[in-house]
Scaffold this motif. Structure first.
Motif, mmCIF file in Angstrom:
data_model
loop_
_atom_site.group_PDB
_atom_site.id
_atom_site.type_symbol
_atom_site.label_atom_id
_atom_site.label_comp_id
_atom_site.label_asym_id
_atom_site.label_seq_id
_atom_site.Cartn_x
_atom_site.Cartn_y
_atom_site.Cartn_z
ATOM 1 N N LYS A 1 -4.631 -6.801 -19.204
ATOM 2 C CA LYS A 1 -5.173 -6.298 -20.464
ATOM 3 C C LYS A 1 -6.084 -5.089 -20.285
ATOM 4 O O LYS A 1 -6.190 -4.252 -21.171
ATOM 5 C CB LYS A 1 -5.956 -7.403 -21.188
ATOM 6 N N TRP B 1 -7.606 -0.378 -22.493
ATOM 7 C CA TRP B 1 -7.255 -1.697 -23.012
ATOM 8 C C TRP B 1 -5.796 -1.685 -23.446
ATOM 9 O O TRP B 1 -5.363 -0.793 -24.178
ATOM 10 C CB TRP B 1 -8.158 -2.071 -24.191
ATOM 11 N N GLU C 1 -3.211 -3.311 -25.726
ATOM 12 C CA GLU C 1 -3.154 -4.140 -26.953
ATOM 13 C C GLU C 1 -1.977 -5.109 -26.962
ATOM 14 O O GLU C 1 -2.025 -6.119 -27.646
ATOM 15 C CB GLU C 1 -3.095 -3.241 -28.189
#
Length: 182
Positions: free
Chosen positions: A131, A179, A181
C-alpha cells in the motif's frame, strides 16, 4: 522476491533491470563504494557503511526469500551500473509498506536508469499489494525530487538540517511517500 527481466534503450544506451543474484555480490560491493564517492545525494561518504561480499550475499538471499523485499540491479554490457532496494517489515502493523532506495553510477545519469528502477519497484509493489512506499531524499537533489513527484510520491515531512555536506552546511532530508489506492 524476483521480477521478470526488463530491457530498456534510452538515448542510445541499452540496459536491463533484473533481480539481484548471489553472483552480483562482489560487483555490488564495489559499485556501492564508487557511487557513494560520486555524489552527496546518499547518506554515506565513500567507504563508510561498507557492505562486503558476504554482506551483499546475505542481503540478496534475504531479499529473494522475503516476499516483501525486492533487490534490483541495472546492467549495461554485463556490468552493474546501479541498483535499488525495497525493504519491507515483518511486523504486522508495518507489513503494508516498504522503504525504497536507489543508486546509479554518475557516468550513467541521464539515461532513466534510476527512474526505471523506481518504476519497476512501483510495479512490483502494486502487484504484490504493498500500500505504501517511502523514501528519503536530500533537499538539494532536484532531479530526484521531480521524478519522485511525477511518479506519485508526496512530501510527508522534512528532517530539518539533517545532513552535513562537504561545503560545511547543513541540509534537510525530505521524507516522501506514495500510497497505492487499489
Amino acid at each position: 522476491m524476483k521480477i521478470k527481466n526488463q530491457d530498456f534503450e534510452v538515448k542510445g544506451l541499452t540496459y536491463s533491470i533484473r533481480s539481484a543474484i548471489i553472483e552480483d555480490a562482489k560487483k555490488l560491493s564495489e559499485v556501492r563504494v564508487r557511487i557513494d564517492g560520486e555524489t552527496e545525494n546518499l547518506d554515506r561518504d565513500k567507504g563508510e557503511g561498507l557492505i562486503n561480499i558476504a554482506g551483499f550475499e546475505q542481503l540478496i538471499k534475504n531479499d529473494t526469500e522475503m516476499p516483501s523485499n525486492l533487490f534490483l540491479v541495472a546492467v549495461v554490457k554485463g556490468e552493474i551500473v546501479g541498483f535499488s532496494r525495497c525493504e519491507g517489515n515483518h511486523l504486522k502493523r508495518y507489513s503494508h509498506k516498504v522503504e525504497f532506495g536507489v543508486g546509479v553510477l554518475k557516468d550513467f545519469w541521464g539515461y532513466g536508469i534510476g527512474e526505471n528502477l523506481l518504476k519497476e519497484s512501483i510495479s512490483w509493489a502494486d502487484s504484490y499489494g504493498i500500500k505504501k512506499m517511502n523514501l528519503k531524499v536530500t533537499e538539494t537533489n532536484d532531479r530526484a525530487l521531480k521524478i519522485y513527484s511525477r511518479l506519485g510520491f508526496e512530501t510527508e515531512g522534512t528532517l530539518k538540517k539533517d545532513k552535513l555536506l562537504s561545503d560545511g552546511k547543513f541540509y534537510s532530508t525530505i521524507i516522501m511517500g506514495r500510497w497505492n489506492e487499489s
